[in-house]
Scaffold this motif. Structure first.
Motif, mmCIF file in Angstrom:
data_model
loop_
_atom_site.group_PDB
_atom_site.id
_atom_site.type_symbol
_atom_site.label_atom_id
_atom_site.label_comp_id
_atom_site.label_asym_id
_atom_site.label_seq_id
_atom_site.Cartn_x
_atom_site.Cartn_y
_atom_site.Cartn_z
ATOM 1 N N GLU A 3 -6.728 -1.186 11.047
ATOM 2 C CA GLU A 3 -6.495 -1.346 9.683
ATOM 3 C C GLU A 3 -6.321 -0.598 8.344
ATOM 4 N N LEU A 4 -5.540 0.974 8.712
ATOM 5 C CA LEU A 4 -4.839 1.100 7.695
ATOM 6 C C LEU A 4 -3.393 0.523 8.174
ATOM 7 N N GLU A 5 -3.424 0.774 9.133
ATOM 8 C CA GLU A 5 -1.405 0.658 9.249
ATOM 9 C C GLU A 5 -1.345 -1.235 9.068
ATOM 10 N N LEU A 6 -2.154 -1.716 9.863
ATOM 11 C CA LEU A 6 -1.711 -3.282 9.058
ATOM 12 C C LEU A 6 -2.160 -3.255 7.196
ATOM 13 N N ALA A 7 -3.012 -2.637 6.731
ATOM 14 C CA ALA A 7 -2.497 -2.884 5.262
ATOM 15 C C ALA A 7 -1.481 -2.466 4.615
ATOM 16 N N ALA A 8 -0.993 -0.869 5.051
ATOM 17 C CA ALA A 8 0.156 -0.539 5.474
ATOM 18 C C ALA A 8 1.042 -1.449 5.731
ATOM 19 N N LYS A 9 1.168 -1.409 6.266
ATOM 20 C CA LYS A 9 2.771 -2.663 7.230
ATOM 21 C C LYS A 9 2.626 -4.434 5.525
ATOM 22 N N THR A 10 1.331 -5.137 5.248
ATOM 23 C CA THR A 10 0.877 -5.785 4.642
ATOM 24 C C THR A 10 2.055 -5.296 3.315
ATOM 25 N N ALA A 11 1.593 -4.329 2.528
ATOM 26 C CA ALA A 11 1.979 -4.169 1.996
ATOM 27 C C ALA A 11 3.254 -3.839 1.386
ATOM 28 N N ARG A 70 2.379 2.921 -1.289
ATOM 29 C CA ARG A 70 2.587 3.880 -1.291
ATOM 30 C C ARG A 70 1.140 4.106 -0.583
ATOM 31 N N ALA A 71 -0.032 3.977 -1.374
ATOM 32 C CA ALA A 71 -1.190 4.021 -1.187
ATOM 33 C C ALA A 71 -1.936 3.942 0.370
ATOM 34 N N ALA A 72 -1.347 3.273 0.861
ATOM 35 C CA ALA A 72 -1.822 1.882 2.292
ATOM 36 C C ALA A 72 -0.878 3.484 2.980
ATOM 37 N N ILE A 73 -0.036 3.460 3.283
ATOM 38 C CA ILE A 73 0.650 4.405 3.851
ATOM 39 C C ILE A 73 0.487 6.131 3.855
ATOM 40 N N LEU A 74 -0.116 6.550 2.496
ATOM 41 C CA LEU A 74 -0.745 7.554 2.394
ATOM 42 C C LEU A 74 -1.868 8.101 3.302
ATOM 43 N N ALA A 75 -2.977 7.173 2.994
ATOM 44 C CA ALA A 75 -4.165 6.438 3.690
ATOM 45 C C ALA A 75 -3.946 6.965 5.316
ATOM 46 N N SER A 76 -2.695 6.492 5.128
ATOM 47 C CA SER A 76 -2.274 5.050 6.969
ATOM 48 C C SER A 76 -2.095 6.861 8.272
ATOM 49 N N GLU A 77 -1.264 7.417 7.227
ATOM 50 C CA GLU A 77 -0.952 8.865 7.438
ATOM 51 C C GLU A 77 -1.526 9.396 7.552
ATOM 52 N N GLN A 78 -2.632 9.843 5.937
ATOM 53 C CA GLN A 78 -3.408 10.784 6.757
ATOM 54 C C GLN A 78 -4.396 10.961 7.485
ATOM 55 N N ALA A 79 -4.816 9.949 8.032
ATOM 56 C CA ALA A 79 -5.713 9.147 9.111
ATOM 57 C C ALA A 79 -5.444 9.865 10.384
ATOM 58 N N GLN A 80 -4.260 9.789 10.355
ATOM 59 C CA GLN A 80 -3.066 10.118 11.492
ATOM 60 C C GLN A 80 -3.323 11.228 11.711
ATOM 61 N N LEU A 121 9.984 -8.026 -14.358
ATOM 62 C CA LEU A 121 9.223 -7.388 -13.620
ATOM 63 C C LEU A 121 8.983 -6.128 -12.587
ATOM 64 N N SER A 122 9.184 -5.353 -13.532
ATOM 65 C CA SER A 122 9.230 -3.995 -12.874
ATOM 66 C C SER A 122 7.454 -3.986 -12.953
ATOM 67 N N ALA A 123 6.717 -4.145 -14.005
ATOM 68 C CA ALA A 123 5.521 -3.121 -13.733
ATOM 69 C C ALA A 123 4.567 -4.228 -12.513
ATOM 70 N N THR A 124 5.214 -5.179 -12.132
ATOM 71 C CA THR A 124 4.817 -6.014 -11.000
ATOM 72 C C THR A 124 4.777 -5.777 -9.575
ATOM 73 N N LEU A 125 6.206 -5.065 -9.504
ATOM 74 C CA LEU A 125 7.155 -4.380 -8.327
ATOM 75 C C LEU A 125 6.417 -2.907 -8.231
ATOM 76 N N LEU A 126 6.524 -2.333 -8.938
ATOM 77 C CA LEU A 126 5.607 -1.217 -8.748
ATOM 78 C C LEU A 126 4.314 -0.848 -8.540
ATOM 79 N N ALA A 127 3.204 -1.684 -8.959
ATOM 80 C CA ALA A 127 1.779 -2.104 -8.773
ATOM 81 C C ALA A 127 1.904 -2.412 -6.985
ATOM 82 N N ILE A 128 3.012 -2.979 -6.661
ATOM 83 C CA ILE A 128 2.656 -3.356 -5.848
ATOM 84 C C ILE A 128 3.072 -2.778 -4.790
ATOM 85 N N ASP A 129 4.192 -1.702 -5.343
ATOM 86 C CA ASP A 129 4.486 -0.719 -4.520
ATOM 87 C C ASP A 129 3.759 1.016 -4.627
#
Length: 443
Positions: free
Chosen positions: A86-94, A38-48, A26-34
């Motif tokens: 939208e970015l915050e929601l994407a980060a929360k959803t992921a 992480r990309a969604a969190i970074l995008a949200s943080e950069q926007a803020q 399951l590591s490949a699936t989990l790391l893809a979600i991770d």
């Protein structure tokens, strides 16, 4: 719950542990979600961060009377205000997607856990005592209890349905005596602190010890209030779960807290009713008291440091064994294989007591499981300790039956049965029975 950072650092070891559990990698699936998280969190943080920076630049532009730049920046801030939710929601959803996936994955076995797919891979660790010889044909506990008139399944069925029992007179007292004996032994000699915990708990408490989300159908639920949203349709507003074992209540006593490691190991015990829907046990052990929806059990729970949890596991096993030794019951200890362990366990010992009335010639039946869980439950509960260096870290949790009172009653009845159908009371229980030495049918 597993640590995604640990999986990220060593995905091969994680997948190897899952394979031993009989699960696909399951590591490949989990790391893809991770990665998506992480990309969604970074995008949200950069926007803020950009919004904060742009807001500051607006003030500087206005101060410099650079209206064109100020207007451009204000337009940028306005656009960020639109896109940030939208970015915050994407980060929360992921983040929720990853948490949901991790929550459904069982703990990984320790290196010394034997390989195996099911109970046939379990390994005998040691045996205590010997099978008794009887000069008569032994009977199962339900035949013994029915003949005495003190074990009534029909009355229980009228009250509650199948897999319940009404105990009366000498057998009711004997069950109570067994539970009190176990509590006195664990608190008086083994250093456990007696707790009287709630029997109804919240969802997040069930989640903490691993009953949720995977085993939701195995639990009994009490609904607090209902909201009628349409004809014949009700919305459940709140529910509490009946504990399947006191492990749930006792282990969660340290949830969302940081305990001083000077207080560890914390050893807790409780004698409680337990409730299990037995959703996955259809057709199994339908006769007698072996598998009931409601039963009584003495539970042992330890909260320990990572350095001491393995030794604590051995100690807990010896405490549970002592109960059966003093009752002079024959038993064996099995080390469960990787495919037969419970969801939250890293390693488990099962104590199987000999019941001479089970089947032809008798059989071993589980009466206790003692498990070390590492930090698996602690992560789900956010239970940590603070050591001498002042840094918090997750505790290790352990649990075991010390033991199942109902099954101990069965073992005593079948082991101590007399040819005339009476039950001899073990010496250690006689003080709890008012000196009574034999349970016989009323004349």
């Amino acid at each position: 719950m597993h640590d995604i950072k640990s999986i990220r650092d060593n995905p091969q070891a994680f997948d190897a542990g899952l394979k031993r559990r009989g699960l696909a990698p399951l590591s490949a699936t989990l790391l893809a979600i991770d990665e998506k998280r992480r990309a969604a969190i970074l995008a949200s943080e950069q926007a803020q961060a950009r919004r904060n920076s742009a807001s500051k630049e607006i003030g500087e532009a206005k101060k410099a009377k650079d209206d064109a730049r100020a207007n451009r920046l204000m337009s940028e801030v306005a656009e960020l205000k639109t896109t940030m939710p939208e970015l915050e929601l994407a980060a929360k959803t992921a983040d929720e997607e990853l948490a949901k996936e991790l929550a459904a994955i069982p703990n990984l076995p320790l290196d010394d856990v034997p390989e195996g797919a099911d109970e046939h891979g379990n390994v005998q660790r040691h045996v205590y005592g010997k099978i008794r010889n009887y000069a008569f044909t032994t009977k199962p506990h339900d035949d013994l209890g029915g003949a005495l008139g003190y074990m009534d399944f029909e009355a229980a069925a009228k009250l509650s349905g199948a897999r319940f029992v009404v105990l009366k007179k000498g057998l009711a007292r004997l069950e109570r005596a067994i539970g009190q004996f176990m509590l006195d032994l664990h608190t008086g000699e083994h250093g456990y602190t007696e707790i009287n915990p709630p029997l109804l708990v919240r969802n997040d408490v069930m989640f903490g010890t691993g009953q949720l989300p995977k085993f939701e159908d195995d639990q009994f639920w009490a609904i607090k209030g209902e909201l009628l949203v349409a004809p014949d349709e009700r919305l459940k507003t709140e529910r509490l779960g009946l504990i399947p074992t006191a492990e749930v209540s006792l282990t969660n006593l340290v949830r969302e807290s940081i305990v001083d490691e000077k207080e560890l190991p914390m050893r807790l015990t409780a004698l409680t009713p337990c409730f299990r829907a037995e959703a996955g046990a259809a057709g199994r052990d339908t006769r007698g008291m072996i598998r009931q929806h409601q039963f009584t059990k003495v539970e042992l729970v330890s909260i320990a440091t990572p350095e001491t949890s393995r030794d604590e596991h051995e100690r807990m096993l010896s405490c549970a064994e002592e109960v059966l030794k003093r009752l002079d019951l024959h038993y064996r200890v099995m080390t469960l294989c990787s495919g037969d362990m419970g969801f939250s366990a890293q390693k488990t010992y099962d104590i199987e007591v000999w019941m001479p009335g089970q089947g032809e010639g008798g059989a071993y039946r589980e009466i206790s499981s003692c498990s070390v869980c590492g930090d698996f439950q602690a992560r789900r509960m956010d239970a940590r300790s603070r050591g001498p260096d002042g840094k918090p870290r997750f505790v290790h949790t352990l649990n075991g039956s010390g033991t199942a009172v109902g099954r101990a009653l069965i073992a005593v009845m079948e082991t101590y049965q007399q040819e005339n159908g009476a039950i001899a009371v073990p010496d250690v229980l006689q003080p709890y029975m008012g000196g009574l030495k034999t349970i016989e049918r009323d004349k």
